[in-house]
Each structure stands twice: as structure tokens, then as C-alpha cells.
Scaffold this motif. Structure first.
Motif, short mmCIF file in Angstrom:
data_model
loop_
_atom_site.label_atom_id
_atom_site.label_comp_id
_atom_site.label_asym_id
_atom_site.label_seq_id
_atom_site.Cartn_x
_atom_site.Cartn_y
_atom_site.Cartn_z
N THR A 126 91.06 3.34 40.11
CA THR A 126 90.52 2.55 40.84
C THR A 126 89.26 1.86 39.69
O THR A 126 88.84 0.66 40.19
CB THR A 126 89.53 3.16 42.15
OG1 THR A 126 88.93 4.34 41.56
CG2 THR A 126 90.52 3.52 42.96
N GLU A 127 88.72 2.73 38.90
CA GLU A 127 87.77 2.05 37.99
C GLU A 127 88.50 1.02 37.14
O GLU A 127 88.04 0.05 36.72
CB GLU A 127 87.21 3.24 37.33
CG GLU A 127 86.01 2.56 36.17
CD GLU A 127 85.52 3.97 35.22
OE1 GLU A 127 84.73 3.52 34.26
OE2 GLU A 127 86.09 5.03 35.63
N ALA A 128 89.74 1.17 36.68
CA ALA A 128 90.33 0.30 35.80
C ALA A 128 90.68 -1.09 36.74
O ALA A 128 90.63 -2.12 36.09
CB ALA A 128 91.71 0.96 35.26
N ARG A 129 90.99 -0.68 37.85
CA ARG A 129 91.22 -2.01 38.80
C ARG A 129 89.86 -2.84 39.04
O ARG A 129 89.99 -4.02 39.00
CB ARG A 129 91.70 -1.57 40.06
CG ARG A 129 91.93 -2.53 41.51
CD ARG A 129 92.29 -1.76 42.51
NE ARG A 129 92.73 -2.87 43.58
CZ ARG A 129 91.89 -3.16 44.42
NH1 ARG A 129 90.49 -2.46 44.53
NH2 ARG A 129 92.04 -4.22 45.38
N GLN A 130 88.74 -2.21 39.16
CA GLN A 130 87.47 -2.77 39.25
C GLN A 130 87.29 -3.71 37.86
O GLN A 130 86.74 -4.73 37.97
CB GLN A 130 86.22 -1.74 39.41
CG GLN A 130 86.40 -1.30 40.88
CD GLN A 130 86.21 -2.55 41.88
OE1 GLN A 130 87.08 -2.83 42.59
NE2 GLN A 130 85.00 -3.10 41.89
N LYS A 131 87.29 -3.01 36.76
CA LYS A 131 86.96 -3.66 35.49
C LYS A 131 88.17 -4.87 35.33
O LYS A 131 87.61 -5.89 34.73
CB LYS A 131 87.49 -2.72 34.24
CG LYS A 131 86.39 -1.35 34.26
CD LYS A 131 86.57 -0.60 33.01
CE LYS A 131 85.58 0.34 32.86
NZ LYS A 131 85.86 1.38 31.80
N LEU A 132 89.23 -4.74 35.86
CA LEU A 132 90.36 -5.77 35.63
C LEU A 132 89.72 -7.00 36.52
O LEU A 132 89.91 -8.21 36.08
CB LEU A 132 91.73 -5.26 36.20
CG LEU A 132 92.75 -6.33 35.82
CD1 LEU A 132 92.92 -6.87 34.52
CD2 LEU A 132 94.02 -5.86 36.47
N ILE A 133 89.40 -6.61 37.78
CA ILE A 133 88.98 -7.71 38.86
C ILE A 133 87.53 -8.37 38.10
O ILE A 133 87.53 -9.85 37.91
CB ILE A 133 88.71 -7.39 40.24
CG1 ILE A 133 89.92 -6.72 40.85
CG2 ILE A 133 87.80 -8.23 40.89
CD1 ILE A 133 89.54 -5.92 42.07
N TYR A 134 86.66 -7.56 37.48
CA TYR A 134 85.44 -8.16 37.24
C TYR A 134 85.71 -8.82 35.76
O TYR A 134 85.11 -9.92 35.69
CB TYR A 134 84.33 -7.04 36.73
CG TYR A 134 83.01 -7.52 36.52
CD1 TYR A 134 81.96 -7.69 37.71
CD2 TYR A 134 82.62 -7.78 35.18
CE1 TYR A 134 80.79 -8.38 37.39
CE2 TYR A 134 81.17 -8.19 34.92
CZ TYR A 134 80.52 -8.56 36.20
OH TYR A 134 79.16 -8.97 35.98
N GLY A 135 86.66 -8.43 35.01
CA GLY A 135 86.79 -9.11 33.54
C GLY A 135 87.71 -10.71 34.07
O GLY A 135 88.00 -11.21 32.99
N ASN A 136 88.25 -10.78 34.98
CA ASN A 136 88.62 -12.11 35.31
C ASN A 136 88.09 -12.79 36.28
O ASN A 136 88.51 -14.17 36.87
CB ASN A 136 90.19 -11.89 36.19
CG ASN A 136 91.20 -11.54 34.93
OD1 ASN A 136 91.81 -12.13 34.31
ND2 ASN A 136 91.41 -10.22 34.90
N LEU A 137 86.64 -12.83 36.57
CA LEU A 137 85.91 -13.42 37.60
C LEU A 137 85.62 -14.96 36.83
O LEU A 137 85.51 -15.92 37.45
CB LEU A 137 84.49 -12.83 37.94
CG LEU A 137 84.86 -11.53 38.76
CD1 LEU A 137 83.34 -11.09 38.87
CD2 LEU A 137 85.50 -11.97 40.06
N ARG A 138 85.69 -15.03 35.58
CA ARG A 138 85.54 -16.29 34.97
C ARG A 138 86.70 -17.26 35.19
O ARG A 138 86.69 -18.47 35.35
CB ARG A 138 85.61 -16.07 33.43
CG ARG A 138 84.40 -15.70 33.04
CD ARG A 138 84.00 -15.76 31.41
NE ARG A 138 82.77 -15.55 30.84
CZ ARG A 138 81.73 -16.18 30.79
NH1 ARG A 138 81.64 -17.51 31.45
NH2 ARG A 138 80.47 -15.73 30.47
N LEU A 139 87.92 -16.53 35.44
CA LEU A 139 89.28 -17.43 35.92
C LEU A 139 88.92 -17.98 37.35
O LEU A 139 89.12 -19.10 37.54
CB LEU A 139 90.28 -16.49 35.89
CG LEU A 139 91.67 -16.94 36.30
CD1 LEU A 139 91.87 -18.12 35.39
CD2 LEU A 139 92.72 -15.97 36.43
N VAL A 140 88.37 -17.25 38.04
CA VAL A 140 87.91 -17.77 39.37
C VAL A 140 87.01 -18.89 39.52
O VAL A 140 87.18 -19.85 40.02
CB VAL A 140 87.59 -16.49 40.35
CG1 VAL A 140 87.16 -17.03 41.49
CG2 VAL A 140 88.59 -15.23 40.59
#
Length: 257
Positions: A36-50
Motif C-alpha cells: 500500500t505504501e508503494a501504491r501511495q507513492k505511485l499515486i502521489y508521484g503522478n499528481l503532476r500528470l493530473v
């Protein structure tokens, strides 16, 4: 202006992290394994895309916070549905997912009313598109979407077109140094409107040179598509006379034009 807004939904966009393709792939792998921590990092690391995607919709919506949250839902769906075994970049898969989620939100909040049956067909088509996109990791065709939901291709196409949000012709599509290019600047008309307009003026002027009977014959013959026999019966002369008057009128019109 929203393009310069730093904080959205409590997130300081100036401090958003950017992940490399290798980092994304590693985090995706761990996320699929239940980290779940990796999932959160992945989501946060792609917020610039959003953030970059919602700029496209900025002129059509007042609350960028809402669009950002909706875009994040699309991002989360992309993270959870992405398949590592296919050789596709995560961003290539995530962008249409995010855009689709935003468009769905805008459609639901659109003032234009569409019949329930058409809307239901469109939503089923969107769900089928999303499922096919997850399976193929590529944009499905209209035929594939129609086959998946058991509808005719034409019905799906009309339903999808009905829920598309109207775009203003004055919506800017490019900005540089204060100069904007608007959507209407990118449109062209393949019909020679100016030429048709001038031709119509010339024809009207030429028609004025004819007698009342000649004008009536030309109008019935070429604007109402009647035969010489039908015209002869209508105005009470022979077909030969109609033919002679028509030829004379056309000749004078050609000379005038």
C-alpha cells in the motif's frame, strides 16, 4: 488565473515529485503485490500528470479543486488496473483514464439534458471502453465497444456524441507571450462560401434583366425542378414556347454574368 494556482485540494503543486519510468514500474510491481505504501507513492508521484490534464478543462469549470479530485480518481483507477506484462508506458494508459473520468464528471453536471436511454447507452459504452482499455492496454474501436454492449455501431456513436460537452469557439488552445490562438482559428470551411455568395448576387442581378414571364420560367425550371411540359401547363403556353423563352433567358443571363 488557475494556471498559476499553487495549492489544490491542500496539495502544494510546486513541490510535487516526478517519477522516472523505472521508478514507476518498480512501484507498480510492488503495488500489485499488495504494498500500500508503494501504491501511495505511485499515486502521489503522478499528481503532476493530473495537474497538467485538468488545465485543458480550466476554461469550462470554475472549481479546479473539483476537477483535480476527479482526475485523481481516474489516476487511482489507472494504478489499480494497469497490467505490467504489457509493454506500455504507465502515462500512456493513465492519460485517457484521467480524461475519461473528468469528462464523465462534466457530463453529469452539464445543463444540457439528454434522454435517459441515450445516456444509459453512452455510459454502458464508456464502461465497455474502460474494460476493453484495461484488457488490451490500447484504445478500443467503436465496433469493439458496440459488440461488447450488444448495440449497433450507429447507436453507440450517436449516444457518445450526444454527451460530449459543447466547446466554445473562443476557447484558447494555445497561449504565448499574451497572444492566444482560439479554437475558431483552427477551423476551416471546405465549402467555397464566398464564391457561392458572389454567384448568388450575380444570378439575382441577371434575373432582374429578364421579363416577368422569363423569370417565372427560370424559377420553375431550375429552382423548383419542373419539366418544360409542367411549366407549359402551369403558365398556359406550349412546350416549344417554354423552350424558346428558356434558351433566350439563359443566353441573356450568361452575357450579364
Amino acid at each position: 488565473m488557475y494556471y498559476n494556482k499553487v495549492e489544490i485540494c491542500g496539495v502544494n503543486t510546486s513541490k510535487l515529485k516526478t517519477l522516472s519510468d523505472d521508478e514507476k514500474r518498480e512501484l507498480l510491481k510492488k503495488s500489485k503485490e499488495g504494498d500500500t505504501e508503494a501504491r501511495q507513492k505511485l499515486i502521489y508521484g503522478n499528481l503532476r500528470l493530473v495537474l497538467s490534464i485538468i488545465q485543458r478543462f480550466a476554461s469550462r469549470h470554475d472549481d479546479m479543486d473539483d476537477l483535480f479530485q476527479v482526475g485523481c480518481i481516474g489516476l487511482v483507477k489507472a494504478v489499480d488496473n494497469f497490467k505490467l506484462e504489457l509493454d506500455v508506458k504507465f502515462s500512456t494508459y493513465a492519460v485517457p483514464m484521467i480524461i475519461g473520468e473528468i469528462r464523465r464528471y462534466l457530463r453529469d453536471n452539464n445543463a444540457i439534458r439528454i434522454s435517459r436511454s441515450v445516456r444509459d447507452t453512452a455510459y454502458r459504452a464508456l464502461q465497455a471502453r474502460e474494460a476493453l482499455l484495461g484488457e488490451k492496454q490500447a484504445e478500443p474501436t467503436l465496433d469493439e465497444i458496440a459488440a461488447r454492449i450488444g448495440e449497433k455501431k450507429e447507436a453507440v456513436m450517436l449516444a457518445m456524441e450526444a454527451i460530449i460537452e459543447p466547446i466554445s469557439l473562443y476557447e484558447p488552445v494555445y497561449n504565448e507571450n499574451g497572444d492566444s490562438i482560439y479554437l475558431m482559428d483552427q477551423l476551416s470551411d471546405s465549402n467555397p462560401a464566398d464564391e457561392s455568395w458572389l454567384e448568388n448576387i450575380a444570378l439575382r442581378e441577371a434575373m432582374k434583366k429578364l421579363s416577368e414571364r422569363e423569370r417565372k420560367i427560370i424559377n420553375l425550371r431550375f429552382y423548383k425542378n419542373k419539366t418544360q411540359m409542367e411549366i407549359a401547363e402551369e403558365i398556359g403556353i406550349s412546350q416549344a414556347q417554354v423552350s424558346r423563352l428558356e434558351k433566350g433567358a439563359l443566353e441573356r443571363m450568361r452575357k450579364h454574368i
